[in-house]
Design a protein around this motif. Structure first.
Motif, short mmCIF file in Angstrom:
data_model
loop_
_atom_site.label_atom_id
_atom_site.label_comp_id
_atom_site.label_asym_id
_atom_site.label_seq_id
_atom_site.Cartn_x
_atom_site.Cartn_y
_atom_site.Cartn_z
N HIS A 202 46.01 -30.45 62.30
CA HIS A 202 46.76 -31.57 62.87
C HIS A 202 45.84 -32.75 63.17
CE1 HIS A 202 50.63 -29.42 64.45
NE2 HIS A 202 50.28 -28.98 63.26
N ASN A 203 46.43 -33.93 63.18
CA ASN A 203 45.70 -35.13 63.60
C ASN A 203 45.69 -35.15 65.13
OD1 ASN A 203 44.72 -37.64 64.27
ND2 ASN A 203 46.14 -38.78 62.99
N LEU A 204 44.55 -34.86 65.71
CA LEU A 204 44.44 -34.76 67.17
C LEU A 204 43.69 -35.95 67.77
CD1 LEU A 204 43.61 -30.94 67.35
CD2 LEU A 204 45.84 -32.04 67.70
N SER A 205 43.72 -37.06 67.05
CA SER A 205 42.98 -38.24 67.51
C SER A 205 43.53 -38.81 68.81
CB SER A 205 42.98 -39.32 66.43
OG SER A 205 44.31 -39.70 66.09
N SER A 206 44.76 -38.47 69.16
CA SER A 206 45.33 -38.97 70.42
C SER A 206 44.77 -38.22 71.63
CB SER A 206 46.86 -38.83 70.40
OG SER A 206 47.24 -37.47 70.27
N ALA A 207 44.14 -37.09 71.40
CA ALA A 207 43.60 -36.30 72.52
C ALA A 207 42.36 -36.95 73.10
CB ALA A 207 43.27 -34.89 72.05
N SER A 208 42.17 -36.78 74.40
CA SER A 208 40.95 -37.26 75.04
C SER A 208 39.77 -36.40 74.63
CB SER A 208 41.10 -37.20 76.57
OG SER A 208 42.31 -37.76 77.00
N TYR A 209 40.06 -35.12 74.40
CA TYR A 209 39.00 -34.18 74.03
C TYR A 209 39.62 -33.06 73.21
CZ TYR A 209 35.13 -30.85 74.43
OH TYR A 209 34.11 -29.98 74.14
N VAL A 210 38.92 -32.64 72.18
CA VAL A 210 39.38 -31.52 71.35
C VAL A 210 38.46 -30.33 71.63
CG1 VAL A 210 39.81 -30.65 69.03
CG2 VAL A 210 40.26 -33.06 69.57
N ALA A 211 39.02 -29.28 72.20
CA ALA A 211 38.25 -28.07 72.54
C ALA A 211 38.32 -27.11 71.36
CB ALA A 211 38.80 -27.43 73.80
N LYS A 212 37.34 -27.20 70.50
CA LYS A 212 37.32 -26.38 69.28
C LYS A 212 37.36 -24.90 69.60
CE LYS A 212 34.43 -25.49 65.21
NZ LYS A 212 33.16 -25.83 64.51
N TYR A 213 36.71 -24.51 70.70
CA TYR A 213 36.67 -23.10 71.08
C TYR A 213 37.66 -22.77 72.19
CZ TYR A 213 32.43 -23.06 68.26
OH TYR A 213 31.55 -23.17 67.23
N GLY A 214 38.62 -23.64 72.39
CA GLY A 214 39.71 -23.34 73.30
C GLY A 214 39.36 -23.40 74.77
N LEU A 215 40.10 -22.66 75.56
CA LEU A 215 39.95 -22.70 77.02
C LEU A 215 38.58 -22.24 77.51
CD1 LEU A 215 43.52 -21.53 78.11
CD2 LEU A 215 42.62 -23.86 77.96
N PRO A 216 37.93 -21.24 76.89
CA PRO A 216 36.57 -20.91 77.34
C PRO A 216 35.63 -22.11 77.26
CG PRO A 216 37.44 -19.13 76.01
CD PRO A 216 38.43 -20.26 75.89
N GLU A 217 35.81 -22.95 76.26
CA GLU A 217 34.99 -24.16 76.15
C GLU A 217 35.29 -25.13 77.29
OE1 GLU A 217 34.46 -27.96 73.08
OE2 GLU A 217 35.26 -26.05 72.34
N VAL A 218 36.56 -25.24 77.65
CA VAL A 218 36.96 -26.13 78.74
C VAL A 218 36.33 -25.66 80.06
CG1 VAL A 218 38.92 -26.94 80.12
CG2 VAL A 218 39.10 -26.82 77.62
N ILE A 219 36.30 -24.35 80.27
CA ILE A 219 35.77 -23.81 81.52
C ILE A 219 34.25 -23.88 81.57
CG2 ILE A 219 35.60 -21.76 82.99
CD1 ILE A 219 38.29 -20.83 81.75
N PHE A 220 33.59 -23.39 80.52
CA PHE A 220 32.15 -23.18 80.61
C PHE A 220 31.30 -24.26 79.94
CE2 PHE A 220 33.92 -18.88 81.13
CZ PHE A 220 33.38 -18.60 82.37
N LYS A 221 31.90 -25.07 79.10
CA LYS A 221 31.14 -26.17 78.51
C LYS A 221 31.46 -27.49 79.19
CE LYS A 221 30.05 -28.48 74.14
NZ LYS A 221 30.33 -28.53 72.68
N LYS A 222 32.75 -27.70 79.44
CA LYS A 222 33.18 -28.97 80.06
C LYS A 222 33.40 -28.83 81.57
CE LYS A 222 33.45 -32.06 78.03
NZ LYS A 222 32.36 -32.98 77.61
N HIS A 223 33.33 -27.61 82.08
CA HIS A 223 33.49 -27.36 83.52
C HIS A 223 34.73 -28.04 84.09
CE1 HIS A 223 28.88 -26.64 83.43
NE2 HIS A 223 29.55 -25.52 83.21
N LEU A 224 35.83 -27.87 83.34
CA LEU A 224 37.14 -28.39 83.72
C LEU A 224 37.13 -29.90 83.95
CD1 LEU A 224 37.50 -25.27 84.23
CD2 LEU A 224 39.31 -25.93 85.79
N PHE A 225 36.18 -30.58 83.32
CA PHE A 225 36.11 -32.04 83.34
C PHE A 225 35.85 -32.62 84.73
CE2 PHE A 225 38.68 -30.71 79.75
CZ PHE A 225 38.03 -31.34 78.70
N PHE A 226 35.25 -31.82 85.59
CA PHE A 226 34.85 -32.36 86.88
C PHE A 226 33.75 -33.39 86.67
CE2 PHE A 226 37.14 -28.92 88.85
CZ PHE A 226 37.51 -29.46 90.07
#
Length: 228
Positions: A202-226
């Protein structure tokens, strides 16, 4: 009610289900609802499986666990209000979410938790209708103006009682192009794409961030964007 029979007929690998949550969903929900404080030592192996999902063997485990503990304290004090927004009709959504919560309860049995702590969390995931603060389906909009239109997300923001001047504090997670467009159209501050196999193109260019590795990436790489 025939999911087990279908799984048997499809000859899926042992432990797999016809309907499954995305990786990291259980951990994310436990964290956001403030249920991880004091349980991280017992859940260490469960948590490490998520860290290794994105970091392989390069992660500073103690650092990651320490940050998770910090978040666990924060969310215990301020649990997050969560809404599910789907273009499925309510009947379909209830079937899917019931199966997802069944898998959550099975996952909890293998986390290392025992006794009252296990019972508490198992009960927490007994019913998606009581767990989530709002569930919005196509039925709520009479099956019109679904994603990529903003309507369902706007209704969710209203049900969560989010003031307009706080929309920038909201995060929306979507696995598709139309979903991320709907998040943006509703004025939500952060649109996070968590694509899976069927939506990876899909064209996901509208997203602020694309988490290629899903929710684990959001938690442990991006730290929930804090602090972002």
């Amino acid at each position: 009610g025939k999911a087990e029979k279908v799984v048997e007929d499809l000859d899926l690998p042992k432990g797999r289900h016809l309907i499954e949550p995305m990786p990291g969903a259980l951990l994310m929900l436990l964290l956001l609802k403030g249920k991880l404080k004091g349980k991280i030592p017992q859940l260490k192996d469960f948590i490490l499986s998520h860290i290794r999902f994105i970091h392989a063997d390069t992660a500073d485990i103690d650092l990651e666990l320490g940050f998770l503990q910090h978040l666990a304290v924060k969310f215990e004090q301020h649990p997050v209000r969560i809404a599910v927004v789907t273009s499925s009709i309510k009947y379909e959504a209830d079937i899917v979410l019931s199966q997802v919560f069944k898998v959550f309860r099975e996952e909890l049995q293998n986390t290392g938790l025992k006794g009252s702590e296990l019972e508490e969390l198992t009960n927490l995931f007994s019913d998606h209708n009581t767990f989530y603060d709002a569930v919005l389906t196509a039925t709520d909009s009479s099956e019109i103006r679904l994603k990529p239109f903003r309507d369902l997300y706007s209704m969710a923001l209203h049900k969560l009682a989010v003031p307009v001047d706080h929309f920038d504090r909201v995060i929306g997670f979507e696995d598709s192009e139309s979903g991320n467009l709907a998040i943006r159209a509703a004025g939500i501050g952060l649109a996070v794409a968590v694509p899976f196999a069927q939506t990876a193109g899909h064209n996901l260019s509208s997203a602020s961030y694309v988490a290629k590795y899903g929710l684990p990436e959001v938690i442990f790489k991006k730290h929930l964007f804090f602090n972002q």
